[in-house]
Design a protein around this motif. Structure first.
Motif, mmCIF file in Angstrom:
data_model
loop_
_atom_site.group_PDB
_atom_site.id
_atom_site.type_symbol
_atom_site.label_atom_id
_atom_site.label_comp_id
_atom_site.label_asym_id
_atom_site.label_seq_id
_atom_site.Cartn_x
_atom_site.Cartn_y
_atom_site.Cartn_z
ATOM 1 N N ARG A 130 -2.737 5.623 53.705
ATOM 2 C CA ARG A 130 -3.020 6.780 54.567
ATOM 3 C C ARG A 130 -4.513 6.896 54.833
ATOM 4 O O ARG A 130 -4.942 7.133 55.968
ATOM 5 C CB ARG A 130 -2.517 8.067 53.913
ATOM 6 N N GLN A 131 -5.344 6.721 53.801
ATOM 7 C CA GLN A 131 -6.785 6.864 53.966
ATOM 8 C C GLN A 131 -7.356 5.781 54.880
ATOM 9 O O GLN A 131 -8.217 6.055 55.720
ATOM 10 C CB GLN A 131 -7.475 6.810 52.607
ATOM 11 N N VAL A 132 -6.882 4.547 54.722
ATOM 12 C CA VAL A 132 -7.383 3.452 55.564
ATOM 13 C C VAL A 132 -6.963 3.661 57.016
ATOM 14 O O VAL A 132 -7.750 3.451 57.948
ATOM 15 C CB VAL A 132 -6.888 2.094 55.030
ATOM 16 N N GLU A 133 -5.726 4.080 57.225
ATOM 17 C CA GLU A 133 -5.274 4.317 58.596
ATOM 18 C C GLU A 133 -5.936 5.548 59.196
ATOM 19 O O GLU A 133 -6.195 5.604 60.406
ATOM 20 C CB GLU A 133 -3.751 4.451 58.625
ATOM 21 N N ALA A 134 -6.235 6.544 58.370
ATOM 22 C CA ALA A 134 -6.952 7.729 58.864
ATOM 23 C C ALA A 134 -8.337 7.354 59.367
ATOM 24 O O ALA A 134 -8.830 7.929 60.341
ATOM 25 C CB ALA A 134 -7.052 8.779 57.761
ATOM 26 N N ASP A 135 -8.965 6.379 58.709
ATOM 27 C CA ASP A 135 -10.266 5.901 59.178
ATOM 28 C C ASP A 135 -10.164 5.375 60.602
ATOM 29 O O ASP A 135 -11.039 5.630 61.441
ATOM 30 C CB ASP A 135 -10.778 4.791 58.250
ATOM 31 N N ALA A 136 -9.094 4.655 60.906
ATOM 32 C CA ALA A 136 -8.898 4.132 62.261
ATOM 33 C C ALA A 136 -8.666 5.263 63.253
ATOM 34 O O ALA A 136 -9.183 5.232 64.384
ATOM 35 C CB ALA A 136 -7.722 3.157 62.287
#
Length: 357
Positions: free
Chosen positions: A20-26
């Protein structure tokens, strides 16, 4: 009947939150810009520069690092206590250090001693540690050793770059290029010109072109000293080379992620021309770009010259890989060039003359 259950609810919860955190960065980042390079209108050929330097970590490698982290977490290779180790000449390590910090993980970059001090400083800014080696060819073995000793995970961008990225779409760089070109005079590029470092970007673009049934051709540009060009032209993919002075592209060996079958043409560019083109782009556009962008643009100029000579109309797209601020002490330094006997003046004169033809 026997069974073994190794389900770890805490590990699954951590993996879900990490993804979730990595995709939120995108989601927090808009797509990268597509700049029009100023060419004379009478030519009826257009050049576009896709500016990957505007990612949060300042380079094309931000996309790769995101994909590698998602791949590693989804595969169960990365957990809440995993030390991340990477073999990198700089930009990938900068981006991976960013994502490691985002997830609260330790990060170690194994890199040649020749890596620019600006990139080392950026890795350390994001909380990473730099492990420098004298022999560039030793970075792979040293990375494996450090990962094994720490119980960590060697990301191995050179093996997993073409596997970790979804080449069918999912807002990869190829899909982004074609979407941004939709309203341009020639929306389907005649050529896309990119360099090869891991080989992941050229593999993604080449596959996507075929998957979407585009007529676009892919040119891969290689700096002097790299193994990719002689391997592709000669067919010996076990061949080695001294390595490239242009950071981020070119390798002393053909990396596992390099996919030769999707490439239509390869172009070798001398280092002096790469650096001249880097400075010329800034002179013409005001965009401060790095050496690998110079390599890309030098090859794009060759392709455009050929198109004009044959009367072919259309568009060419290439990449701004990172910003020139990372190379103040090297490619942007006249003293650095003089120490290495690199004379960019003739190439710079040719590039300036190109626009007046």
């Amino acid at each position: 009947m026997q069974q073994v259950d190794r389900h770890d609810p805490a590990a699954r919860r951590w993996a879900a939150e990490a993804i979730r955190q990595v995709e939120a960065d995108a989601h927090r980042s808009c797509d990268t810009h597509l700049h029009v390079f100023p060419l004379p209108a009478r030519w009826d050929v257009n050049l576009y520069l896709k500016d990957e330097s505007v990612h949060p970590t300042g380079s094309l490698k931000h996309r790769l690092a995101r994909s590698l982290f998602l791949y590693g977490v989804a595969n169960g290779w990365i957990g809440p206590e995993t030390t991340i180790v990477e073999a990198s000449s700089g930009s990938t390590a900068v981006s991976e250090a960013y994502f490691a910090r985002l997830l609260g993980l330790s990060f170690v970059a194994v890199m040649p001693e020749s890596t620019s001090p600006e990139k080392i400083a950026l890795i350390e800014f994001y909380g990473g540690k730099c492990h420098l080696v004298e022999d560039p060819s030793a970075i792979y073995a040293e990375s494996h050793r450090l990962a094994a000793e720490s119980g960590g995970h060697f990301m191995d961008q050179f093996t997993y770059a073409e596997r970790a990225t979804d080449w069918r779409g999912n807002n990869n760089i190829a899909e982004s290029i074609f979407q941004q070109m939709e309203l341009e005079p020639y929306p389907e590029p005649t050529w896309i010109v990119v360099g090869a470092g891991t080989g992941g970007t050229s593999a993604t673009i080449g596959r996507y072109i075929r998957y979407r049934r585009h007529a676009t051709r892919l040119a891969v540009v290689d700096p002097e000293g790299s193994a990719f060009y002689p391997a592709w032209t000669g067919g010996d993919f076990s061949a080695t080379a001294p390595g490239s002075r242009i950071e981020g592209i070119g390798r002393p060996r053909v990396e596992p992620s390099f996919l030769p079958s999707v490439i239509d043409r390869m172009i070798r560019v001398p280092d002096a021309l790469s650096i001249a083109a880097m400075r010329w782009v800034r002179e013409v556009t005001g965009l401060n770009v790095g050496g690998s962008t110079g390599t890309n643009v030098a090859a794009a100029v060759q392709v455009l010259t050929e198109m004009r000579r044959t009367g072919e109309r259309g568009s060419v797209v290439t990449l701004i890989c990172d910003g020139g601020e990372r190379y103040r002490a090297s490619y942007d330094s006249d003293a650095w060039l003089a120490d290495r006997g690199i004379d960019i003046a003739p190439h710079l004169a040719d590039l300036r003359e190109f626009l007046s033809r």
